[in-house]
Design a protein around this motif. Sequence first.
Motif, PDB file in Angstrom:
ATOM      1  N   ARG A 405      73.363  28.070  41.689  1.00  0.00           N
ATOM      2  CA  ARG A 405      73.329  27.009  42.903  1.00  0.00           C
ATOM      3  C   ARG A 405      72.033  26.748  43.140  1.00  0.00           C
ATOM      4  O   ARG A 405      72.031  25.604  43.571  1.00  0.00           O
ATOM      5  CB  ARG A 405      74.841  28.250  43.478  1.00  0.00           C
ATOM      6  N   PRO A 406      71.706  27.585  43.239  1.00  0.00           N
ATOM      7  CA  PRO A 406      70.620  27.152  44.242  1.00  0.00           C
ATOM      8  C   PRO A 406      69.650  26.999  43.435  1.00  0.00           C
ATOM      9  O   PRO A 406      69.147  25.417  43.767  1.00  0.00           O
ATOM     10  CB  PRO A 406      69.449  28.398  44.217  1.00  0.00           C
ATOM     11  N   ARG A 407      69.228  26.656  42.238  1.00  0.00           N
ATOM     12  CA  ARG A 407      69.108  25.141  41.100  1.00  0.00           C
ATOM     13  C   ARG A 407      70.269  24.009  41.378  1.00  0.00           C
ATOM     14  O   ARG A 407      69.208  22.474  41.008  1.00  0.00           O
ATOM     15  CB  ARG A 407      69.492  25.876  39.785  1.00  0.00           C
ATOM     16  N   GLN A 408      71.643  23.907  41.201  1.00  0.00           N
ATOM     17  CA  GLN A 408      72.086  22.832  41.392  1.00  0.00           C
ATOM     18  C   GLN A 408      71.751  22.067  43.098  1.00  0.00           C
ATOM     19  O   GLN A 408      71.362  20.886  42.722  1.00  0.00           O
ATOM     20  CB  GLN A 408      73.504  23.145  41.247  1.00  0.00           C
ATOM     21  N   TYR A 412      70.304  18.508  43.759  1.00  0.00           N
ATOM     22  CA  TYR A 412      71.076  17.631  44.406  1.00  0.00           C
ATOM     23  C   TYR A 412      69.568  16.827  45.895  1.00  0.00           C
ATOM     24  O   TYR A 412      69.917  15.542  45.599  1.00  0.00           O
ATOM     25  CB  TYR A 412      71.538  18.322  45.314  1.00  0.00           C
ATOM     26  N   LEU A 413      68.649  17.892  46.388  1.00  0.00           N
ATOM     27  CA  LEU A 413      68.115  17.572  46.904  1.00  0.00           C
ATOM     28  C   LEU A 413      67.568  16.902  46.778  1.00  0.00           C
ATOM     29  O   LEU A 413      66.350  15.941  47.430  1.00  0.00           O
ATOM     30  CB  LEU A 413      67.709  18.179  47.719  1.00  0.00           C
ATOM     31  N   ILE A 438      73.056  15.340  36.759  1.00  0.00           N
ATOM     32  CA  ILE A 438      74.351  14.468  37.880  1.00  0.00           C
ATOM     33  C   ILE A 438      75.420  15.671  37.390  1.00  0.00           C
ATOM     34  O   ILE A 438      76.134  15.502  38.737  1.00  0.00           O
ATOM     35  CB  ILE A 438      74.729  13.531  36.087  1.00  0.00           C
ATOM     36  N   HIS A 439      75.685  16.244  37.040  1.00  0.00           N
ATOM     37  CA  HIS A 439      76.360  17.352  37.013  1.00  0.00           C
ATOM     38  C   HIS A 439      76.023  18.262  38.627  1.00  0.00           C
ATOM     39  O   HIS A 439      77.163  19.196  39.268  1.00  0.00           O
ATOM     40  CB  HIS A 439      76.323  17.932  35.662  1.00  0.00           C
ATOM     41  N   ALA A 440      74.971  18.257  38.668  1.00  0.00           N
ATOM     42  CA  ALA A 440      74.370  19.980  39.605  1.00  0.00           C
ATOM     43  C   ALA A 440      74.321  18.565  40.747  1.00  0.00           C
ATOM     44  O   ALA A 440      75.324  18.680  42.020  1.00  0.00           O
ATOM     45  CB  ALA A 440      72.921  19.138  39.621  1.00  0.00           C
ATOM     46  N   GLU A 445      77.987  18.238  46.140  1.00  0.00           N
ATOM     47  CA  GLU A 445      78.969  16.945  46.724  1.00  0.00           C
ATOM     48  C   GLU A 445      79.945  17.735  46.798  1.00  0.00           C
ATOM     49  O   GLU A 445      80.368  17.231  48.251  1.00  0.00           O
ATOM     50  CB  GLU A 445      78.749  15.589  46.076  1.00  0.00           C
ATOM     51  N   ASP A 446      80.418  18.169  45.779  1.00  0.00           N
ATOM     52  CA  ASP A 446      81.728  18.487  46.259  1.00  0.00           C
ATOM     53  C   ASP A 446      82.404  19.485  47.187  1.00  0.00           C
ATOM     54  O   ASP A 446      83.590  20.100  47.456  1.00  0.00           O
ATOM     55  CB  ASP A 446      82.760  18.623  44.401  1.00  0.00           C
TER      56      ASP A 446
END
Length: 467
Positions: A405-408, A412-413, A438-440, A445-446
């Motif tokens: 999750r932190p990696r995603q 994102y950032l 793209i998935h991350a 966002e979701d």
Amino acid sequence: MGQGVAIANNHSASETQDDMVAQAWATVRTNLRESSGVRLFDQWLKPIVLIPGSDLDAVRLGLPSAFMTNWVRNHYADRLLHEFRVLIPAVRSVSIETLARSAQVVTVETLPAPANIAPADPVPTIERPSLDPRFTFDRFVVDPSNLVAYNAAVALAQPGAPRFSPLFLHSGTGQGKTHLMHAIGAAYLMAVPGARALLMSAERFMYEFVQALRTRETHAFKTRLRAADLLLIDDLQFIAGKDATQEEFFHTMNEVMGAGKRLVISADRCPQGLDGVEQRITSRLSCGLVADIKAPDLALRRRVLDRKLVDMPNARVPAPVLDLLASRITANIRDLEGALNRVVAYAQLSNVEIDLDFAVATLGDVLRGAERRVTIDEIQKAVSAHFEIKPIDLVSARRAVVVARPRQIAMYLAKRLTTRSLPEIGRKFGGRDHSTVIHAVRRIEDLRDKDHEIDSSVRTLLRQLEG
């Protein structure tokens, strides 16, 4: 601002000082509205009126209460004098005074006086909000990033039984929430001319409620708000931690919704992300339609500038300058429009044509600020520290949630704060494919709309990295 130059330098012999000061005041108001932001302008600056008889020696401005007069004196006295002198160098002073009660006139351009100031005339039966004429549906540039919010706003402005209520709009600063709220008010009152509508910031709601408590006029305050057929409250986050105000807001919200009337709320984050706001309020907000407005991409920013120029028929801004602004000023729409206003105003004051060199010279500080780019390395260090993991974990093959999750979030950032391409971002995270990035991005966002902790972490990291 071009009008101001004409006032200062090209007035005819028949033009009186009163006319000059009145025209200058109209221009000063426009400048203040564009530079101060809607919330601050509506609350403190819009009630200012030009006192008849003002001349070049002493421009006199009036406000309906001593409290507002003192605030404007403390925060805007120098600014007001400077604005007038730019337009009319002969102006010697600008005084800010409290109007005698008999002189207090509420017009479409002013807010009502605070609750403890009795109006000179009886309060009208039909409440009319002070709406910014620039903020209409036809001036809102629609894009996939704001389409749901726009369509919801249009639907709520239609006459007849509302399809949903409340409508909750959320986005970052300057992305169009306030524009849509004013557009709803204008369209609804046009469709239902006899309707009661009220628009105020949450900060104003709190101020008037506290004043009503002090003067024991809470019944009048409650009656006024709950009688509205359309109630619009902007920037709800400002009542966070204010228990008494939240109690009154909750009951007002229930009364308006229970009566089948229209309620529109805006904030800078989704209901679940409103720290310090009671759960019963956020729950009620979530039962209506929640619509977010995402940050504008390059194409939308460019279209916004084109639309803005429609309202500036005397401005000649070449396409390369518009491209520069759209590509370099990315934070929000308000900053983008402000930069265009600045370039046009400076050109008119200097009587020069706008080109790239002029735009760069005029917006040097703005462009330098926008030029600063966060690096992916900085993002990885910040995310690792925030989640108390090792930086190497973000580029490893580990799939545990405590790392994934932190990696995603870091991906994102990286997509949001840097100019790196998706493949470049993927390579910086252990050689991952662009589809993983793209998935991350989509996943975070979701989750920001659904998971308060994730949204709070992202906001904290954004503040840290952008600061």
